[in-house]
Write a protein that holds these residues in place. Structure first.
Motif, PDB file in Angstrom:
ATOM      1  N   ASP A 105      69.494  63.612  56.008  1.00  0.00           N
ATOM      2  CA  ASP A 105      69.636  62.673  57.116  1.00  0.00           C
ATOM      3  C   ASP A 105      71.099  62.305  57.326  1.00  0.00           C
ATOM      4  OD1 ASP A 105      66.923  61.839  55.595  1.00  0.00           O
ATOM      5  OD2 ASP A 105      66.684  61.511  57.748  1.00  0.00           O
ATOM      6  N   SER A 130      66.576  57.107  44.981  1.00  0.00           N
ATOM      7  CA  SER A 130      65.121  56.959  44.957  1.00  0.00           C
ATOM      8  C   SER A 130      64.545  57.291  43.588  1.00  0.00           C
ATOM      9  CB  SER A 130      64.481  57.868  46.004  1.00  0.00           C
ATOM     10  OG  SER A 130      64.472  59.211  45.555  1.00  0.00           O
ATOM     11  N   PHE A 142      66.316  61.232  46.286  1.00  0.00           N
ATOM     12  CA  PHE A 142      67.105  61.056  47.499  1.00  0.00           C
ATOM     13  C   PHE A 142      68.234  60.065  47.208  1.00  0.00           C
ATOM     14  CE2 PHE A 142      63.012  62.509  49.106  1.00  0.00           C
ATOM     15  CZ  PHE A 142      63.404  63.462  50.034  1.00  0.00           C
ATOM     16  N   SER A 144      71.093  57.934  48.954  1.00  0.00           N
ATOM     17  CA  SER A 144      71.542  57.406  50.244  1.00  0.00           C
ATOM     18  C   SER A 144      72.868  56.687  50.068  1.00  0.00           C
ATOM     19  CB  SER A 144      70.504  56.440  50.822  1.00  0.00           C
ATOM     20  OG  SER A 144      69.266  57.098  51.025  1.00  0.00           O
ATOM     21  N   THR A 145      73.836  57.042  50.898  1.00  0.00           N
ATOM     22  CA  THR A 145      75.149  56.411  50.825  1.00  0.00           C
ATOM     23  C   THR A 145      75.559  55.929  52.209  1.00  0.00           C
ATOM     24  OG1 THR A 145      76.376  58.472  51.201  1.00  0.00           O
ATOM     25  CG2 THR A 145      75.815  57.927  48.916  1.00  0.00           C
ATOM     26  N   ARG A 161      75.206  56.538  57.698  1.00  0.00           N
ATOM     27  CA  ARG A 161      74.263  56.535  56.585  1.00  0.00           C
ATOM     28  C   ARG A 161      73.891  57.985  56.308  1.00  0.00           C
ATOM     29  NH1 ARG A 161      73.707  51.379  58.203  1.00  0.00           N
ATOM     30  NH2 ARG A 161      73.503  49.928  56.433  1.00  0.00           N
ATOM     31  N   ARG A 163      72.169  60.826  53.697  1.00  0.00           N
ATOM     32  CA  ARG A 163      71.186  61.000  52.633  1.00  0.00           C
ATOM     33  C   ARG A 163      71.099  62.461  52.242  1.00  0.00           C
ATOM     34  NH1 ARG A 163      64.855  59.104  52.423  1.00  0.00           N
ATOM     35  NH2 ARG A 163      64.683  60.520  54.206  1.00  0.00           N
TER      36      ARG A 163
END
Length: 309
Positions: A105, A130, A142, A144-145, A161, A163
Motif C-alpha cells: 500500500d 502487525s 505487515f 506500516s510506516t 503511509r 506498507r
C-alpha cells in the motif's frame, strides 16, 4: 525476559530514517525525463506559461515524483553505511524468517505541489507492525510506516503511509515434468503407462518387437501391429550422468539410462534408487512407476535386490 514480539513492538513510533535530503533539488530536466517515460502530457509540468494560466507560479512536478526526489540512487544505496534503525528492523525481521518483502500500500496526502528549486527531505517513522498473518505469498507481518516530505524550511510538502509485507516465502511447488511428444503412433504406449503397464509394440506379420513405437515394421514393412506386455525386468545397457543444464523438475545428478528389456527391446529412462558410483553395465534392473501427475505416468528403473535375481 524480552520476547521476540516485545522487540518488534519496541519499533512502533521509532524513527527508521532520520530526516534526509535528496541528492538534487526539484528540477525541470528530471521532470521532463519523468513525463516522457510515464507518458504524462499535462502541460503544467513542462510549460511555465501553461502552469501560470492555471493560477500557479510556474512549472510544478508531477505528484507521482515525490519519492523520486529523495531517493539516494543506486550507487549510494549499495555503499556500506553505519547501521541505522532501518537496518536493525530488517535484521530483526530476518531473524524471524521474514526474509522476503513486497510493497502492498502507498497512501499519499499532498499539502502542496513540488516546484523547481525545492530541496526536499524525507523522514520515516514506524506506525505499526502487525501480528503474524498468513498470505498467498507466505506467512508474514505487515510493516506500516509514515514518510514525511519537507522543504528546506521544514514545511510539510506531503506525507505517505507506506506498507510492506515482510514474509517467509512459501515453498514453491515442484515444476511439472516436461511433457512427452505424444502422437498417433505412440499414444497407446503412454495410455498403457498410465495404467502402470509396460508394453512393447509387435508386428503381427513377422512378430518382431520394436521400440520406440512407429507406424511400420522395420523388418517386413507391415503396418499391422499389436502389443505384448513386458515383464518389467531388464539390464543396464548404457547410461550418462547429467549435471547440466539443470531443470527444476529433476534432482541432480540425473541418471539417464538405456535399459535393455528381457524381451529384447531397449528404452531410454531414468534410474532411481541408485547413485552414479554404484552403476555397472549389465546390472539387473526392474521397473518402478513414477506418477508425475494425473495425466502422466512413466516407467523408471531401479536395481534389482541381490536376492531377487
Amino acid at each position: 525476559m524480552t520476547t521476540y514480539e516485545d522487540r518488534l513492538a519496541a519499533f512502533t513510533g521509532r524513527v527508521l530514517v532520520e530526516r534526509r535530503f535528496g541528492p538534487d533539488p526539484v528540477n525541470v530536466p528530471m521532470i521532463r525525463h519523468w513525463c516522457e517515460a510515464m507518458g504524462d502530457t499535462n502541460p503544467v509540468h513542462l510549460s511555465d506559461e501553461a502552469a501560470r494560466s492555471t493560477g500557479r507560479s510556474g512549472i510544478v512536478a508531477p505528484a507521482s515524483m515525490m519519492q523520486a526526489w529523495t531517493m539516494r540512487g543506486y550507487a549510494a544505496s549499495t555503499t556500506p553505511a553505519d547501521i541505522g534503525a532501518f537496518d536493525e528492523l530488517v535484521a530483526l525481521l530476518d531473524e524471524g524468517g521474514y526474509t522476503s518483502v513486497v510493497a502492498t500500500d502507498s497512501d499519499f496526502d499532498f499539502h502542496r505541489e513540488a516546484r523547481p528549486g525545492d530541496d526536499l527531505s524525507v523522514e520515516e517513522v514506524v506506525e505499526s507492525i502487525s501480528a503474524e498473518k498468513r498470505t498467498g505469498l507466505g506467512t508474514g507481518r505487515f510493516v506500516s510506516t509514515l514518510k514525511t516530505y519537507r522543504d528546506a524550511a521544514g514545511e510539510v510538502v506531503a506525507t505517505q503511509r507506506w506498507r510492506t509485507l515482510r514474509f517467509r516465502p512459501s515453498a514453491a511447488p515442484r515444476a511439472p515434468r516436461p511433457r512427452p511428444a505424444i502422437n498417433q503412433d505412440n499414444e497407446f504406449w503412454f495410455a498403457a503407462a498410465r495404467e502402470k503397464r509396460l508394453v512393447v509394440q509387435r508386428c503381427t506379420e513377422c512378430k518382431t518387437l520394436r521400440h520406440p513405437p512407429g507406424p511400420c515394421c522395420p523388418e517386413c514393412q507391415s503396418f499391422a501391429w499389436d502389443t505384448v506386455t513386458a515383464g518389467g525386468r531388464g539390464t543396464l545397457y548404457s547410461y550418462v550422468v547429467a549435471h547440466h543444464p539443470p531443470h527444476p523438475a529433476f534432482d541432480y545428478p540425473l541418471l539417464i539410462a538405456v535399459v535393455e528389456l528381457d524381451e529384447g527391446t531397449r528404452l531410454i529412462t531414468n534410474l532411481t534408487g541408485v547413485t552414479a558410483d554404484d552403476l555397472a553395465i549389465g546390472m539387473p534392473l526392474e521397473v518402478e512407476w513414477l506418477v508425475a501427475d494425473a495425466d502422466l505416468t512413466l516407467p523408471l528403473f531401479r536395481p534389482v535386490a541381490p536376492q531377487e535375481h
